[in-house]
Scaffold this active site. Sequence first.
Site, PDB file in Angstrom:
ATOM      1  N   PRO A 157       0.290  -1.253   0.126  1.00 30.98           N
ATOM      2  CA  PRO A 157       0.213   0.209  -0.174  1.00 30.98           C
ATOM      3  C   PRO A 157       0.622   0.991   0.082  1.00 30.98           C
ATOM      4  O   PRO A 157       1.928   1.588   0.962  1.00 30.98           O
ATOM      5  CB  PRO A 157      -0.687   0.160   1.140  1.00 30.98           C
ATOM      6  CG  PRO A 157      -0.488  -1.332   1.786  1.00 30.98           C
ATOM      7  CD  PRO A 157       0.436  -1.912   1.255  1.00 30.98           C
ATOM      8  N   ARG A 184       0.578  21.532   9.345  1.00 33.31           N
ATOM      9  CA  ARG A 184       1.059  20.821  10.683  1.00 33.31           C
ATOM     10  C   ARG A 184       2.238  19.827  11.182  1.00 33.31           C
ATOM     11  O   ARG A 184       3.526  20.478  10.430  1.00 33.31           O
ATOM     12  CB  ARG A 184       0.419  19.089  10.172  1.00 33.31           C
ATOM     13  CG  ARG A 184      -0.907  18.877   9.798  1.00 33.31           C
ATOM     14  CD  ARG A 184      -2.314  19.954  10.638  1.00 33.31           C
ATOM     15  NE  ARG A 184      -3.643  19.849  10.142  1.00 33.31           N
ATOM     16  CZ  ARG A 184      -3.949  19.846   9.079  1.00 33.31           C
ATOM     17  NH1 ARG A 184      -3.152  20.525   8.468  1.00 33.31           N
ATOM     18  NH2 ARG A 184      -5.534  20.401   9.444  1.00 33.31           N
TER      19      ARG A 184
END
Length: 72
Positions: free
Chosen positions: A2, A12
Amino acid sequence: MPFITVKMAKGRTIEQKQQFVDAITKEAVKTLNVKKEWITVVFDEYERENWATDGQLHSIKFGDGFGKQGTE
């Protein structure tokens, strides 16, 4: 193997990104039944002036700091 791409506005902290990577990796391992070392996560970060919704730039629509913890 994946490969997870996360698209978000800049702003962030490294700590927030690491916490997110930990969580998403654990969930991918559990849900997809793959080894942890097979998971790749990439952040694509954008300036709010380069992102728009509903016909308006986010830098104008939401202002500085929107989406960060502690802001509305």
